[in-house]
Design a protein around this motif. Structure first.
Motif, mmCIF file in Angstrom:
data_model
loop_
_atom_site.group_PDB
_atom_site.id
_atom_site.type_symbol
_atom_site.label_atom_id
_atom_site.label_comp_id
_atom_site.label_asym_id
_atom_site.label_seq_id
_atom_site.Cartn_x
_atom_site.Cartn_y
_atom_site.Cartn_z
ATOM 1 N N TYR A 1 10.989 8.006 1.765
ATOM 2 C CA TYR A 1 10.158 6.919 2.284
ATOM 3 C C TYR A 1 9.585 7.273 3.655
ATOM 4 O O TYR A 1 8.449 6.906 3.969
ATOM 5 N N ARG A 2 10.356 7.953 4.471
ATOM 6 C CA ARG A 2 9.854 8.352 5.784
ATOM 7 C C ARG A 2 8.681 9.331 5.628
ATOM 8 O O ARG A 2 7.681 9.219 6.344
ATOM 9 N N ALA A 3 8.812 10.252 4.690
ATOM 10 C CA ALA A 3 7.705 11.180 4.429
ATOM 11 C C ALA A 3 6.484 10.439 3.900
ATOM 12 O O ALA A 3 5.340 10.770 4.249
ATOM 13 N N LEU A 4 6.713 9.441 3.055
ATOM 14 C CA LEU A 4 5.598 8.650 2.526
ATOM 15 C C LEU A 4 4.901 7.869 3.625
ATOM 16 O O LEU A 4 3.664 7.739 3.620
ATOM 17 N N ALA A 5 5.656 7.330 4.554
ATOM 18 C CA ALA A 5 5.045 6.582 5.651
ATOM 19 C C ALA A 5 4.076 7.458 6.427
ATOM 20 O O ALA A 5 3.014 6.999 6.867
ATOM 21 N N ALA A 6 4.420 8.735 6.571
ATOM 22 C CA ALA A 6 3.541 9.662 7.295
ATOM 23 C C ALA A 6 2.367 10.118 6.439
ATOM 24 O O ALA A 6 1.211 10.095 6.870
ATOM 25 N N SER A 7 2.626 10.527 5.198
ATOM 26 C CA SER A 7 1.559 11.095 4.373
ATOM 27 C C SER A 7 0.555 10.054 3.913
ATOM 28 O O SER A 7 -0.611 10.379 3.654
ATOM 29 N N SER A 8 0.970 8.783 3.801
ATOM 30 C CA SER A 8 0.072 7.757 3.280
ATOM 31 C C SER A 8 -0.951 7.277 4.301
ATOM 32 O O SER A 8 -1.920 6.608 3.935
ATOM 33 N N VAL B 1 -4.547 7.756 3.474
ATOM 34 C CA VAL B 1 -4.643 7.757 2.008
ATOM 35 C C VAL B 1 -4.650 6.330 1.491
ATOM 36 O O VAL B 1 -5.459 5.964 0.631
ATOM 37 N N LEU B 2 -3.748 5.513 2.010
ATOM 38 C CA LEU B 2 -3.684 4.088 1.694
ATOM 39 C C LEU B 2 -3.801 3.303 2.999
ATOM 40 O O LEU B 2 -3.258 3.724 4.025
ATOM 41 N N PRO B 3 -4.478 2.173 2.965
ATOM 42 C CA PRO B 3 -4.614 1.387 4.196
ATOM 43 C C PRO B 3 -3.309 0.685 4.544
ATOM 44 O O PRO B 3 -2.402 0.579 3.724
ATOM 45 N N GLU B 4 -3.235 0.208 5.767
ATOM 46 C CA GLU B 4 -2.122 -0.669 6.112
ATOM 47 C C GLU B 4 -2.216 -1.927 5.246
ATOM 48 O O GLU B 4 -3.305 -2.340 4.865
ATOM 49 N N PRO B 5 -1.104 -2.493 4.841
ATOM 50 C CA PRO B 5 0.230 -2.281 5.410
ATOM 51 C C PRO B 5 1.079 -1.256 4.687
ATOM 52 O O PRO B 5 2.294 -1.238 4.878
ATOM 53 N N TRP B 6 0.483 -0.400 3.821
ATOM 54 C CA TRP B 6 1.309 0.511 3.019
ATOM 55 C C TRP B 6 2.158 1.450 3.870
ATOM 56 O O TRP B 6 3.379 1.533 3.642
ATOM 57 N N PRO B 7 1.604 2.174 4.853
ATOM 58 C CA PRO B 7 2.479 3.045 5.653
ATOM 59 C C PRO B 7 3.609 2.282 6.343
ATOM 60 O O PRO B 7 4.749 2.761 6.394
ATOM 61 N N ALA B 8 3.289 1.084 6.843
ATOM 62 C CA ALA B 8 4.331 0.293 7.510
ATOM 63 C C ALA B 8 5.390 -0.167 6.517
ATOM 64 O O ALA B 8 6.589 -0.210 6.853
ATOM 65 N N ARG B 9 4.997 -0.500 5.310
ATOM 66 C CA ARG B 9 5.975 -0.924 4.299
ATOM 67 C C ARG B 9 6.887 0.226 3.906
ATOM 68 O O ARG B 9 8.101 0.032 3.718
ATOM 69 N N PHE B 10 6.324 1.434 3.797
ATOM 70 C CA PHE B 10 7.167 2.589 3.483
ATOM 71 C C PHE B 10 8.155 2.858 4.616
ATOM 72 O O PHE B 10 9.329 3.168 4.365
ATOM 73 N N ALA B 11 7.700 2.725 5.858
ATOM 74 C CA ALA B 11 8.586 2.956 7.000
ATOM 75 C C ALA B 11 9.706 1.917 7.035
ATOM 76 O O ALA B 11 10.875 2.249 7.309
ATOM 77 N N ALA B 12 9.374 0.659 6.744
ATOM 78 C CA ALA B 12 10.398 -0.386 6.729
ATOM 79 C C ALA B 12 11.418 -0.134 5.624
ATOM 80 O O ALA B 12 12.623 -0.355 5.810
ATOM 81 N N THR B 13 10.951 0.343 4.482
ATOM 82 C CA THR B 13 11.869 0.617 3.375
ATOM 83 C C THR B 13 12.773 1.801 3.699
ATOM 84 O O THR B 13 13.939 1.821 3.282
#
Length: 254
Positions: free
Chosen positions: A42-49, A52-64
């Motif tokens: 999930y931490r890697a996804l928060a960075a790579s997204s 690629v995807l708008p917020e709130p997706w990176p923030a949601r991955f970081a929270a998860t």
């Protein structure tokens, strides 16, 4: 996460033999290591997204990712209360997987598909099945807390995949079908195949293990195939990913 290790009840272990406890407690350090692995994904996804995807997706991955770290600590605490040794973490497999996906779009798509949508759906099914068979209060409370989060995590994966797929060209969607086949083969080899070998060998499952949070052999196999065939494959097909073919060809594509 809805419960912390400070809120866990005291274990009720008087009815179990030392051998039964030893078998069950050894699962918790392994669970802790798996939850930490998920946190790294999930931490890697928060960075790579990002991009690629708008917020709130990176923030949601970081929270998860933070929730998964909480799960790892919870599993380690349960193991400690049952007398297990401290977990051992090895991030090398995750780093190797990420190194094979240097492009942010490819990394985001592959991780959302295999690790979150498919992986968390299987994880949710296994935790649900474990919660139903567990009777010991410490273990049941921990499984309930993690299971509640896993329901949201798998939903996050499918929502993210639905947001991502329309942004991908057709050739990348076909690539996702191949990656789904790889994910199916890998998960089956890790989760179902070892248990099927135990069943074929006539190995006996002690009902006390189930009360302590270990999935009965048949239940584990059933939960895995139910998650894949009744949840993951239909959802992927709705998104235009050829999952039925990927499932049939999971070993020829691997």
């Amino acid at each position: 996460m809805r419960a912390s290790w400070t809120e866990l009840p005291e274990p009720a272990l008087a009815a179990f033999s030392p051998e039964q406890l030893a078998f069950a407690r050894d699962a918790w350090p392994m669970r802790a290591a798996e939850e930490l692995r998920s946190a790294l994904i999930y931490r890697a996804l928060a960075a790579s997204s990002r991009g690629v995807l708008p917020e709130p997706w990176p923030a949601r991955f970081a929270a998860t990712a933070r929730e998964e770290i909480g799960h790892a600590r919870l599993c380690a605490e349960v193991g400690a209360r049952l007398g297990a040794s401290a977990p051992r973490y090895d991030g090398t497999p995750v780093r190797t997987r990420l190194a094979a996906l240097p492009d942010p779009v490819a990394r985001t798509a592959a991780l959302v598909l295999a690790e979150i949508a498919i992986g968390e759906t299987i994880s949710m099914a296994l935790f649900r099945a474990g919660r139903r068979t567990t009777r010991e209060p410490l273990v049941r409370t921990a499984l309930e807390a993690i299971c509640a989060d896993e329901v949201r995590h798998q939903r996050l994966g499918w929502d993210a995949l639905a947001a991502l797929v329309p942004r991908l060209p057709p050739w990348h969607r076909e690539q996702l079908a191949t990656q789904a086949a790889h994910a199916f083969a890998a998960s089956e080899a890790q989760i179902a195949a070892p248990v099927l070998r135990r069943l074929a060998a006539g190995e006996r499952f002690d009902p006390a293990w189930g009360e302590l949070g270990v999935l009965p052999f048949e239940t584990r196999v059933d939960a895995y195939y139910f998650a894949v065939e009744r949840f993951a494959i239909p959802r992927l097909e709705k998104l235009g990913i050829a999952a039925e073919r990927a499932w049939r060809e999971r070993y020829s594509r691997s």
